[in-house]
Design a protein around this motif. Structure first.
Motif, mmCIF file in Angstrom:
data_model
loop_
_atom_site.group_PDB
_atom_site.id
_atom_site.type_symbol
_atom_site.label_atom_id
_atom_site.label_comp_id
_atom_site.label_asym_id
_atom_site.label_seq_id
_atom_site.Cartn_x
_atom_site.Cartn_y
_atom_site.Cartn_z
ATOM 1 N N ILE A 15 6.235 4.645 4.766
ATOM 2 C CA ILE A 15 6.122 3.232 4.429
ATOM 3 C C ILE A 15 7.462 2.740 3.925
ATOM 4 O O ILE A 15 8.065 3.340 3.039
ATOM 5 C CB ILE A 15 5.038 3.020 3.355
ATOM 6 N N HIS A 133 2.195 -4.256 7.321
ATOM 7 C CA HIS A 133 2.162 -3.003 6.571
ATOM 8 C C HIS A 133 3.554 -2.396 6.443
ATOM 9 O O HIS A 133 3.856 -1.729 5.448
ATOM 10 C CB HIS A 133 1.218 -2.013 7.256
ATOM 11 N N SER A 137 4.647 -2.583 1.329
ATOM 12 C CA SER A 137 4.037 -1.275 1.089
ATOM 13 C C SER A 137 2.754 -1.354 0.264
ATOM 14 O O SER A 137 2.043 -0.364 0.133
ATOM 15 C CB SER A 137 5.037 -0.347 0.389
ATOM 16 N N HIS A 139 0.422 -3.855 0.926
ATOM 17 C CA HIS A 139 -0.341 -4.881 1.644
ATOM 18 C C HIS A 139 -1.850 -4.711 1.495
ATOM 19 O O HIS A 139 -2.576 -5.696 1.338
ATOM 20 C CB HIS A 139 0.041 -4.865 3.123
ATOM 21 N N VAL A 140 -2.347 -3.474 1.530
ATOM 22 C CA VAL A 140 -3.801 -3.280 1.487
ATOM 23 C C VAL A 140 -4.399 -3.659 0.137
ATOM 24 O O VAL A 140 -5.604 -3.885 0.037
ATOM 25 C CB VAL A 140 -4.196 -1.827 1.830
ATOM 26 N N GLN A 167 -3.294 2.465 3.091
ATOM 27 C CA GLN A 167 -2.252 1.619 3.681
ATOM 28 C C GLN A 167 -1.922 2.077 5.100
ATOM 29 O O GLN A 167 -1.891 1.287 6.038
ATOM 30 C CB GLN A 167 -1.000 1.662 2.801
ATOM 31 N N GLU A 168 -1.679 3.376 5.248
ATOM 32 C CA GLU A 168 -1.309 3.912 6.561
ATOM 33 C C GLU A 168 -2.491 3.884 7.524
ATOM 34 O O GLU A 168 -2.328 3.578 8.713
ATOM 35 C CB GLU A 168 -0.779 5.336 6.414
ATOM 36 N N ASN A 170 -4.993 1.792 7.539
ATOM 37 C CA ASN A 170 -5.238 0.414 7.960
ATOM 38 C C ASN A 170 -4.193 -0.024 8.986
ATOM 39 O O ASN A 170 -4.510 -0.685 9.978
ATOM 40 C CB ASN A 170 -5.215 -0.519 6.750
ATOM 41 N N ARG A 171 -2.930 0.371 8.743
ATOM 42 C CA ARG A 171 -1.873 0.042 9.704
ATOM 43 C C ARG A 171 -2.157 0.680 11.056
ATOM 44 O O ARG A 171 -2.000 0.045 12.104
ATOM 45 C CB ARG A 171 -0.508 0.518 9.187
#
Length: 202
Positions: A15, A133, A137, A139-140, A167-168, A170-171
């Motif tokens: 990220i 994203h 870093s 964003h979620v 985060q990852e 969702n991206r």
């Protein structure tokens, strides 16, 4: 960037950019794709009005095999490559947004204009959400719209887990939606190409 320089792609799972924000924050500063002359850009108002519908349509697309997603990713990459946040060690992206849109339009050239623009909008929108994203870093934790969260927050133990893993994940889901949209766009174009070839032979 000259023709002899190769930019380093951000490795998956790393990220970069952005800043964790424990309170609501403004939209990340992304350079958005120029809209067609008869369509809007993906600004906040457009996202609020049309984002839920586009997200729903993207999620309704039938799932595709991993190999097909990787192949279709090359088409979605035409747009990704115009986002500077997608690259490391470079001040700018290798393609301008206008060039990227033109490249994508040419890749889907067999489609009638209305269908081509709709497929392009789905791809562009999913990539746009994916890039948030890379730009932010955290964003979620504070998405601008509810539809942007494709994961279930309840599946994570807390904010740290959400940042470290959610985060990852969702991206990656937005990335897959972009690749899936590209897959069906190319498939639709190929079907029309075959029809034209058959008609020419007949």
């Amino acid at each position: 960037m000259d023709n002899t320089t190769t930019a380093n792609r951000v490795p998956a799972g790393v990220i970069t950019g952005g800043q964790f924000a424990p309170t609501p924050h403004n939209e990340p500063a992304l350079t958005l794709i120029p809209a067609p002359v008869d369509g809007p850009d993906f600004d906040y108002e457009f996202e609020a009005d049309h984002g839920p519908g586009l997200a729903k349509e993207l999620q309704a697309l039938p799932r595709i095999p991993a190999k097909a997603a990787i192949s279709a990713g090359r088409v979605a990459d035409l747009i990704r490559d115009s986002y500077a946040v997608y690259w490391t060690g470079e001040d700018s992206a290798p393609r301008t947004r206008a060039e990227a849109v033109q490249d994508l339009e040419e890749a889907l050239g067999y489609l009638p204009r209305d269908k081509r623009e709709h497929h392009m909008q789905l791809i562009r929108f999913a990539v746009h959400e994916e890039m948030k994203h890379w730009a932010d870093s955290g964003h979620v934790l504070n998405p601008e719209h509810k539809y942007e969260l494709l994961i279930e927050e309840a599946d994570y133990t807390g904010e740290d887990d959400l940042l470290d893993n959610g985060q990852e994940e969702n991206r990656e889901r937005w990335e897959l939606l972009a690749n899936t949209a590209a897959h069906y766009a190319v498939a639709a174009g190929n079907a029309i190409s075959v029809q034209h070839s058959s008609a020419a032979v007949a």
